[in-house]
Write a protein that holds these residues in place. Sequence first.
Motif, PDB file in Angstrom:
ATOM      1  N   LEU A   1     -72.350  17.554  -1.296  1.00 25.04           N
ATOM      2  CA  LEU A   1     -71.131  18.245  -0.852  1.00 25.04           C
ATOM      3  C   LEU A   1     -71.275  19.752  -1.073  1.00 25.04           C
ATOM      4  O   LEU A   1     -70.894  20.558  -0.221  1.00 25.04           O
ATOM      5  N   THR A   2     -71.822  20.119  -2.229  1.00 26.73           N
ATOM      6  CA  THR A   2     -72.014  21.533  -2.525  1.00 26.73           C
ATOM      7  C   THR A   2     -72.942  22.171  -1.502  1.00 26.73           C
ATOM      8  O   THR A   2     -72.651  23.248  -0.968  1.00 26.73           O
ATOM      9  N   VAL A   3     -74.040  21.472  -1.213  1.00 27.99           N
ATOM     10  CA  VAL A   3     -75.001  22.005  -0.245  1.00 27.99           C
ATOM     11  C   VAL A   3     -74.338  22.219   1.118  1.00 27.99           C
ATOM     12  O   VAL A   3     -74.554  23.232   1.785  1.00 27.99           O
ATOM     13  N   ALA A   4     -73.473  21.265   1.522  1.00 26.43           N
ATOM     14  CA  ALA A   4     -72.819  21.384   2.831  1.00 26.43           C
ATOM     15  C   ALA A   4     -71.827  22.540   2.855  1.00 26.43           C
ATOM     16  O   ALA A   4     -71.522  23.088   3.908  1.00 26.43           O
ATOM     17  N   THR A   5     -71.306  22.904   1.679  1.00 30.86           N
ATOM     18  CA  THR A   5     -70.294  23.950   1.620  1.00 30.86           C
ATOM     19  C   THR A   5     -70.913  25.346   1.533  1.00 30.86           C
ATOM     20  O   THR A   5     -70.287  26.327   1.915  1.00 30.86           O
ATOM     21  N   ILE A   6     -72.140  25.405   1.020  1.00 28.61           N
ATOM     22  CA  ILE A   6     -72.752  26.712   0.768  1.00 28.61           C
ATOM     23  C   ILE A   6     -72.819  27.645   1.992  1.00 28.61           C
ATOM     24  O   ILE A   6     -72.423  28.798   1.885  1.00 28.61           O
ATOM     25  N   PRO A   7     -73.250  27.162   3.161  1.00 29.46           N
ATOM     26  CA  PRO A   7     -73.299  28.097   4.302  1.00 29.46           C
ATOM     27  C   PRO A   7     -71.938  28.732   4.601  1.00 29.46           C
ATOM     28  O   PRO A   7     -71.870  29.935   4.880  1.00 29.46           O
ATOM     29  N   MET A   8     -70.881  27.938   4.509  1.00 31.11           N
ATOM     30  CA  MET A   8     -69.552  28.504   4.756  1.00 31.11           C
ATOM     31  C   MET A   8     -69.180  29.499   3.658  1.00 31.11           C
ATOM     32  O   MET A   8     -68.577  30.530   3.930  1.00 31.11           O
ATOM     33  N   LEU A   9     -69.533  29.179   2.429  1.00 30.44           N
ATOM     34  CA  LEU A   9     -69.251  30.089   1.322  1.00 30.44           C
ATOM     35  C   LEU A   9     -69.970  31.415   1.519  1.00 30.44           C
ATOM     36  O   LEU A   9     -69.388  32.487   1.320  1.00 30.44           O
ATOM     37  N   ILE A  10     -71.232  31.330   1.936  1.00 32.11           N
ATOM     38  CA  ILE A  10     -72.011  32.559   2.148  1.00 32.11           C
ATOM     39  C   ILE A  10     -71.348  33.411   3.217  1.00 32.11           C
ATOM     40  O   ILE A  10     -71.125  34.608   3.038  1.00 32.11           O
ATOM     41  N   ILE A  11     -71.019  32.776   4.343  1.00 29.92           N
ATOM     42  CA  ILE A  11     -70.352  33.494   5.431  1.00 29.92           C
ATOM     43  C   ILE A  11     -69.078  34.146   4.900  1.00 29.92           C
ATOM     44  O   ILE A  11     -68.794  35.317   5.148  1.00 29.92           O
ATOM     45  N   PHE A  12     -68.318  33.361   4.144  1.00 27.66           N
ATOM     46  CA  PHE A  12     -67.030  33.851   3.661  1.00 27.66           C
ATOM     47  C   PHE A  12     -67.208  35.041   2.721  1.00 27.66           C
ATOM     48  O   PHE A  12     -66.521  36.049   2.833  1.00 27.66           O
ATOM     49  N   ILE A  13     -68.173  34.932   1.797  1.00 29.07           N
ATOM     50  CA  ILE A  13     -68.334  35.991   0.803  1.00 29.07           C
ATOM     51  C   ILE A  13     -68.865  37.274   1.439  1.00 29.07           C
ATOM     52  O   ILE A  13     -68.350  38.361   1.205  1.00 29.07           O
ATOM     53  N   PHE A  14     -69.884  37.148   2.279  1.00 30.15           N
ATOM     54  CA  PHE A  14     -70.525  38.357   2.789  1.00 30.15           C
ATOM     55  C   PHE A  14     -69.844  38.926   4.023  1.00 30.15           C
ATOM     56  O   PHE A  14     -69.943  40.118   4.293  1.00 30.15           O
ATOM     57  N   LEU A  15     -69.188  38.098   4.775  1.00 24.42           N
ATOM     58  CA  LEU A  15     -68.586  38.594   6.017  1.00 24.42           C
ATOM     59  C   LEU A  15     -67.071  38.457   5.965  1.00 24.42           C
ATOM     60  O   LEU A  15     -66.429  38.201   6.966  1.00 24.42           O
ATOM     61  N   GLN A  16     -66.519  38.609   4.753  1.00 26.15           N
ATOM     62  CA  GLN A  16     -65.094  38.353   4.567  1.00 26.15           C
ATOM     63  C   GLN A  16     -64.218  39.126   5.554  1.00 26.15           C
ATOM     64  O   GLN A  16     -63.263  38.595   6.097  1.00 26.15           O
ATOM     65  N   ARG A  17     -64.617  40.388   5.778  1.00 25.50           N
ATOM     66  CA  ARG A  17     -63.816  41.226   6.652  1.00 25.50           C
ATOM     67  C   ARG A  17     -63.700  40.605   8.055  1.00 25.50           C
ATOM     68  O   ARG A  17     -62.622  40.454   8.602  1.00 25.50           O
ATOM     69  N   TYR A  18     -64.854  40.226   8.621  1.00 22.78           N
ATOM     70  CA  TYR A  18     -64.846  39.636   9.958  1.00 22.78           C
ATOM     71  C   TYR A  18     -64.193  38.261   9.943  1.00 22.78           C
ATOM     72  O   TYR A  18     -63.541  37.855  10.890  1.00 22.78           O
ATOM     73  N   TYR A  19     -64.444  37.564   8.844  1.00 22.70           N
ATOM     74  CA  TYR A  19     -63.906  36.210   8.708  1.00 22.70           C
ATOM     75  C   TYR A  19     -62.379  36.238   8.792  1.00 22.70           C
ATOM     76  O   TYR A  19     -61.764  35.539   9.585  1.00 22.70           O
ATOM     77  N   VAL A  20     -61.785  37.128   7.973  1.00 20.29           N
ATOM     78  CA  VAL A  20     -60.328  37.237   7.966  1.00 20.29           C
ATOM     79  C   VAL A  20     -59.827  37.741   9.314  1.00 20.29           C
ATOM     80  O   VAL A  20     -58.828  37.266   9.844  1.00 20.29           O
ATOM     81  N   GLN A  21     -60.598  38.693   9.881  1.00 22.20           N
ATOM     82  CA  GLN A  21     -60.243  39.201  11.203  1.00 22.20           C
ATOM     83  C   GLN A  21     -60.213  38.059  12.224  1.00 22.20           C
ATOM     84  O   GLN A  21     -59.283  37.940  13.007  1.00 22.20           O
ATOM     85  N   GLY A  22     -61.241  37.225  12.149  1.00 20.84           N
ATOM     86  CA  GLY A  22     -61.313  36.084  13.057  1.00 20.84           C
ATOM     87  C   GLY A  22     -60.106  35.178  12.905  1.00 20.84           C
ATOM     88  O   GLY A  22     -59.515  34.735  13.881  1.00 20.84           O
ATOM     89  N   LEU A  23     -59.734  34.956  11.657  1.00 25.83           N
ATOM     90  CA  LEU A  23     -58.585  34.100  11.381  1.00 25.83           C
ATOM     91  C   LEU A  23     -57.304  34.682  11.934  1.00 25.83           C
ATOM     92  O   LEU A  23     -56.535  34.017  12.610  1.00 25.83           O
ATOM     93  N   THR A  24     -57.071  35.951  11.627  1.00 21.50           N
ATOM     94  CA  THR A  24     -55.799  36.533  12.049  1.00 21.50           C
ATOM     95  C   THR A  24     -55.749  36.648  13.563  1.00 21.50           C
ATOM     96  O   THR A  24     -54.691  36.545  14.156  1.00 21.50           O
ATOM     97  N   HIS A  25     -56.926  36.829  14.178  1.00 21.29           N
ATOM     98  CA  HIS A  25     -56.962  36.786  15.642  1.00 21.29           C
ATOM     99  C   HIS A  25     -56.490  35.418  16.114  1.00 21.29           C
ATOM    100  O   HIS A  25     -55.667  35.298  16.997  1.00 21.29           O
ATOM    101  N   THR A  26     -57.054  34.398  15.471  1.00 23.25           N
ATOM    102  CA  THR A  26     -56.675  33.034  15.830  1.00 23.25           C
ATOM    103  C   THR A  26     -55.172  32.875  15.729  1.00 23.25           C
ATOM    104  O   THR A  26     -54.539  32.214  16.520  1.00 23.25           O
ATOM    105  N   GLY A  27     -54.615  33.520  14.698  1.00 25.09           N
ATOM    106  CA  GLY A  27     -53.212  33.322  14.440  1.00 25.09           C
ATOM    107  C   GLY A  27     -52.287  34.140  15.300  1.00 25.09           C
ATOM    108  O   GLY A  27     -51.246  33.669  15.710  1.00 25.09           O
ATOM    109  N   THR A  28     -52.664  35.363  15.575  1.00 22.09           N
ATOM    110  CA  THR A  28     -51.667  36.240  16.171  1.00 22.09           C
ATOM    111  C   THR A  28     -51.946  36.587  17.621  1.00 22.09           C
ATOM    112  O   THR A  28     -51.055  36.970  18.344  1.00 22.09           O
ATOM    113  N   LYS A  29     -53.207  36.444  18.034  1.00 22.66           N
ATOM    114  CA  LYS A  29     -53.494  36.793  19.431  1.00 22.66           C
ATOM    115  C   LYS A  29     -53.276  35.601  20.319  1.00 22.66           C
ATOM    116  O   LYS A  29     -54.215  34.961  20.765  1.00 22.66           O
ATOM    117  N   ASN A  30     -52.066  35.232  20.492  1.00 18.53           N
ATOM    118  CA  ASN A  30     -51.848  34.067  21.352  1.00 18.53           C
ATOM    119  C   ASN A  30     -50.901  34.416  22.481  1.00 18.53           C
ATOM    120  O   ASN A  30     -49.755  34.636  22.272  1.00 18.53           O
TER     121      ASN A  30
END
Lengths: 284, 324
Positions: A255-284
């Motif tokens: 389970l940890t191994v499966a989660t690591i790629p997402m964790l890496i993306i989240f930690i290093f690309l947090q800015r884009y990650y959150v941007q992507g999320l808020t786009h998902t949320g508000t650009k509709n």
Amino acid sequence: MKKKRLIHRVTMYVILTFLSFLFLFPLIWMLFSSLKDEFQIFRDMSSLKAFLPPRPSEVEGGYFQNYIAAFQRVDLFDYIINSLIYTIGIIVFGLIVNSMAGYALARFRFPFAGFWLGVIIATLIIPPESIFLPLYVLVYDLGWVNTYTGLIVPFIANAFAIFLFRQFFLDFPRELEEAAKMDGCSQLGIFFRIIVPLSKPVFATVAIVLFINHWNDFLWPLVVASDESIRTIQIGLQYFMNEPPIQWGQVMAALTVATIPMLIIFIFLQRYYVQGLTHTGTKN
Amino acid sequence: MEKESVKTKTSYFPKPYAVKGGRSMPKKKKRLFRKSSFREAVTGYFFLLPALILLGVFLLYPMASAFYYSFTDFYILTPDEKSFIGLENFTFIFQDAEFRQAFWNTVYFTIIVVPVQLAVALGLALLINQKLKFRIFFRTAFFSPVVMSLVVVSILWTFMYNPNEGLINEFLGMVGIPSQPFLTSPDQAMNSIIVMSVWQGAGFQMMIFLAGLQNIPNHLYEAADIDGANRWHKFWNITLPGLRNVALFIFITITIAAFKLLVQPMIMTQGGPLGSTKSLVYHIYETGFNYRDVGYASAMAVIFTVIVLIITIVQRILIREERG
């Protein structure tokens, strides 16, 4: 008055700390249990030690014994590679196809442009869950079952990505393109040599949205990748979990191994990650 | 009286304040009104066509197929022998006790998850949206379950819910509560899945709420301060109306996502015990893949799509009302 504010602040922090624990403890428990041996996982479970890493002296066979055993028992490594091929394939082709479509809808005037935009936005309503059966029949008829093609191709075009690209390109200044046109650059050249390099933020955002969606995909890989050699990690985990005898330490490691790629993306690309999320949320 | 004065203030809101992502539209240039040339049309279609073809083949065509299959007796094993049977699949839906159960399970899951998750997400967003130390830490903590896949989360919680030696029962035992059959009792299984789902998803909506909160103009709060409004007044008259569109959006997305419930029951309970956690999509999956009855599964998929469609249309109407 001041005392009241202090009390307010302290309660705030107490509440927040408690809530953070509620949200984090399964994750912490998963991480630390993956380092413990089977016996110790169950022994620690009845105390707060469940949320603490094991002491080196307590672990027989080293911290990573579960990881080694899990990788030996099933082809976790292959599953991860399959997941990477699946997600990166969708991202690479998806970025090209969807950015081109978004660009066409933002820049060119051609018959039925508005109609196609309407159709694309309308397809956002179709839930993937409602078409997976006929899609399977189609992919079966094409001979794509248990192939990377069958996994990837149906999800390259993405209405939401097209829409995000269109919004971005609408605001993109035209001057550079016009200058390049004067210099005799072709339309395709303008797009790939000028627009794409200057549009990194939107490409990053779309890439991350696609990564989040497809790394965690379950239904489609389950349906179309029944063969073990092409199984993605999410499907592999399910088989791993149902395969007796369950070694929970190894399951936690997987389970940890499966989660690591997402964790890496989240930690290093947090800015884009959150941007992507808020786009998902508000650009509709 | 105080409340009244604040309330009249809110009616001066600039209208589309809440959901405004990204930059504003550029002013239309004269070029845009030029008639399209043949070359431009060709280039436009050249750029658009790959996406259109893919969407057509892998989304619209399967959609149409689902509709068509729903009127046939299509079995996966005998694809060439399917014949048109009219509304038989649809009339059978009403006699199918399993469908009824799966449908009500899904509705139950949805009507509990939606308000709870909305409230939790809003609460978290409000807590985080203050001047605090470690704000980023708290935000990350609440968000971290979102990063994990539903499969990972489902397996993890299956272990936590374990009746004999699961983490939760061990800790309940410490405070003297007897072991609970979380996933093994028909009365508790769905609720256990609901708790897990809220835990997993709330952080996601919290982020969107946070973006919405930041879009509420600060001067409204300042004006309210001058009028002597208290925390509660400000919340009711500025924050809540300011979040209306975002909340509506989140409400709809949670509803639709909840209606698609599949992974959690599939992994945690296999739809059991006694079918108490079998969801609509799970029933469609089983009918199609385990019983290979594509025709009947498609009929249910069509019903499922229509429900999702209705939810989306209701959203459109509600948002339009707000703007108009």
